[in-house]
Design a protein around this motif. Sequence first.
Motif, PDB file in Angstrom:
ATOM      1  N   GLY A  51       0.835  -1.187   0.000  1.00  0.00           N
ATOM      2  CA  GLY A  51       0.000   0.000   0.000  1.00  0.00           C
ATOM      3  C   GLY A  51       0.870   1.236   0.000  1.00  0.00           C
ATOM      4  N   GLY A  52       0.265   2.345  -0.347  1.00  0.00           N
ATOM      5  CA  GLY A  52       1.025   3.576  -0.376  1.00  0.00           C
ATOM      6  C   GLY A  52       0.197   4.766   0.022  1.00  0.00           C
ATOM      7  N   SER A  53       0.889   5.840   0.333  1.00  0.00           N
ATOM      8  CA  SER A  53       0.276   7.090   0.738  1.00  0.00           C
ATOM      9  C   SER A  53      -0.601   6.837   1.961  1.00  0.00           C
ATOM     10  CB  SER A  53      -0.493   7.701  -0.434  1.00  0.00           C
ATOM     11  OG  SER A  53      -0.841   9.035  -0.162  1.00  0.00           O
ATOM     12  N   ALA A  54      -1.883   7.186   1.923  1.00  0.00           N
ATOM     13  CA  ALA A  54      -2.761   6.921   3.067  1.00  0.00           C
ATOM     14  C   ALA A  54      -2.922   5.424   3.302  1.00  0.00           C
ATOM     15  CB  ALA A  54      -4.125   7.581   2.862  1.00  0.00           C
ATOM     16  N   GLY A  55      -2.730   4.605   2.263  1.00  0.00           N
ATOM     17  CA  GLY A  55      -2.738   3.151   2.435  1.00  0.00           C
ATOM     18  C   GLY A  55      -1.616   2.669   3.331  1.00  0.00           C
ATOM     19  N   GLY A  56      -0.599   3.516   3.508  1.00  0.00           N
ATOM     20  CA  GLY A  56       0.486   3.196   4.433  1.00  0.00           C
ATOM     21  C   GLY A  56      -0.003   3.106   5.871  1.00  0.00           C
ATOM     22  N   ILE A  57      -1.094   3.823   6.179  1.00  0.00           N
ATOM     23  CA  ILE A  57      -1.675   3.728   7.520  1.00  0.00           C
ATOM     24  C   ILE A  57      -2.113   2.289   7.763  1.00  0.00           C
ATOM     25  CG2 ILE A  57      -3.572   4.464   9.017  1.00  0.00           C
ATOM     26  CD1 ILE A  57      -3.515   7.169   7.466  1.00  0.00           C
ATOM     27  N   LEU A  58      -2.846   1.716   6.812  1.00  0.00           N
ATOM     28  CA  LEU A  58      -3.317   0.340   6.938  1.00  0.00           C
ATOM     29  C   LEU A  58      -2.157  -0.648   6.976  1.00  0.00           C
ATOM     30  CD1 LEU A  58      -5.531  -1.834   6.951  1.00  0.00           C
ATOM     31  CD2 LEU A  58      -5.602  -1.629   4.455  1.00  0.00           C
ATOM     32  N   MET A  59      -1.207  -0.508   6.065  1.00  0.00           N
ATOM     33  CA  MET A  59      -0.078  -1.438   6.022  1.00  0.00           C
ATOM     34  C   MET A  59       0.738  -1.371   7.309  1.00  0.00           C
ATOM     35  SD  MET A  59      -0.579  -2.737   3.113  1.00  0.00           S
ATOM     36  CE  MET A  59      -2.247  -2.158   2.918  1.00  0.00           C
ATOM     37  N   GLY A  60       1.036  -0.137   7.741  1.00  0.00           N
ATOM     38  CA  GLY A  60       1.843   0.042   8.951  1.00  0.00           C
ATOM     39  C   GLY A  60       1.174  -0.503  10.194  1.00  0.00           C
ATOM     40  N   ARG A  61      -0.123  -0.258  10.333  1.00  0.00           N
ATOM     41  CA  ARG A  61      -0.834  -0.759  11.523  1.00  0.00           C
ATOM     42  C   ARG A  61      -1.039  -2.263  11.461  1.00  0.00           C
ATOM     43  NH1 ARG A  61      -0.937  -0.836  15.414  1.00  0.00           N
ATOM     44  NH2 ARG A  61      -2.981  -0.493  16.303  1.00  0.00           N
ATOM     45  N   ALA A  62      -1.281  -2.808  10.279  1.00  0.00           N
ATOM     46  CA  ALA A  62      -1.422  -4.261  10.154  1.00  0.00           C
ATOM     47  C   ALA A  62      -0.128  -4.944  10.571  1.00  0.00           C
ATOM     48  CB  ALA A  62      -1.814  -4.641   8.730  1.00  0.00           C
ATOM     49  N   MET A  63       1.010  -4.415  10.101  1.00  0.00           N
ATOM     50  CA  MET A  63       2.280  -5.068  10.423  1.00  0.00           C
ATOM     51  C   MET A  63       2.703  -4.849  11.866  1.00  0.00           C
ATOM     52  SD  MET A  63       5.346  -2.830   8.687  1.00  0.00           S
ATOM     53  CE  MET A  63       6.654  -3.753   9.466  1.00  0.00           C
ATOM     54  N   THR A  64       2.297  -3.753  12.491  1.00  0.00           N
ATOM     55  CA  THR A  64       2.668  -3.545  13.888  1.00  0.00           C
ATOM     56  C   THR A  64       1.713  -4.252  14.839  1.00  0.00           C
ATOM     57  OG1 THR A  64       1.525  -1.393  13.921  1.00  0.00           O
ATOM     58  CG2 THR A  64       3.913  -1.374  13.511  1.00  0.00           C
ATOM     59  N   GLU A  65       0.474  -4.456  14.400  1.00  0.00           N
ATOM     60  CA  GLU A  65      -0.487  -5.159  15.251  1.00  0.00           C
ATOM     61  C   GLU A  65      -0.346  -6.672  15.146  1.00  0.00           C
ATOM     62  OE1 GLU A  65      -5.278  -5.295  15.987  1.00  0.00           O
ATOM     63  OE2 GLU A  65      -4.330  -3.392  15.481  1.00  0.00           O
ATOM     64  N   ARG A  66      -0.124  -7.194  13.955  1.00  0.00           N
ATOM     65  CA  ARG A  66      -0.010  -8.636  13.748  1.00  0.00           C
ATOM     66  C   ARG A  66       1.159  -8.958  12.817  1.00  0.00           C
ATOM     67  NH1 ARG A  66      -4.119 -12.247  14.511  1.00  0.00           N
ATOM     68  NH2 ARG A  66      -2.428 -13.715  14.123  1.00  0.00           N
TER      69      ARG A  66
END
Length: 180
Positions: A23-38
């Motif tokens: 993901g990129g740009s605002a999609g980085g929010i989803l990617m970053g939180r997915a990888m830090t949460e699980r």
Amino acid sequence: MIACTDYLINKNYTSPKKVTILGGSAGGILMGRAMTERPDLFGAVIIESGVLNTLRNELGGVGKSAAQEYGNLNNSADFKGLLEMDAYHHIKKGVKYPATLITSGINDPRVAPWIPAKFVAKLLANNSSNNPILLKIDYAGGHGGDIPTVQRYANIGDIFAFALWQLGVSDYQPTGDITK
């Protein structure tokens, strides 16, 4: 994303080693939180010019329009939401994070390059796995805008090469001593 990935793994459609998220740009929010949460769910994570530090994003890139889009730091309810979205603040020491490729453009007008760089630095300092964590800075481009088509294709090639390397595809594995 986490629930969908869990479902696919639990139904034996795939395994964490075979899941790459991009993901990129605002999609980085989803990617970053997915990888830090699980972090256990993903073999590789690729984030292009991602908003990874929402608490500081208001101060860089697009400025005040970020507050309109994501929330205002001076509003307590918005602040709580921004903190929950902020992948940088969810990196924990001693966690085994997946292989990660983060890209940024030095001239990015929307996501200041220090945001992805700061995320990578903290990830490197806290990661307990041997998975690669890479930062690629594009010194000609920015947020995917005015870059030559050849360069964009080269960037896509790098992204897929990284993903295929991390997914274990034999033609994309290093041979010999890659430290030389």
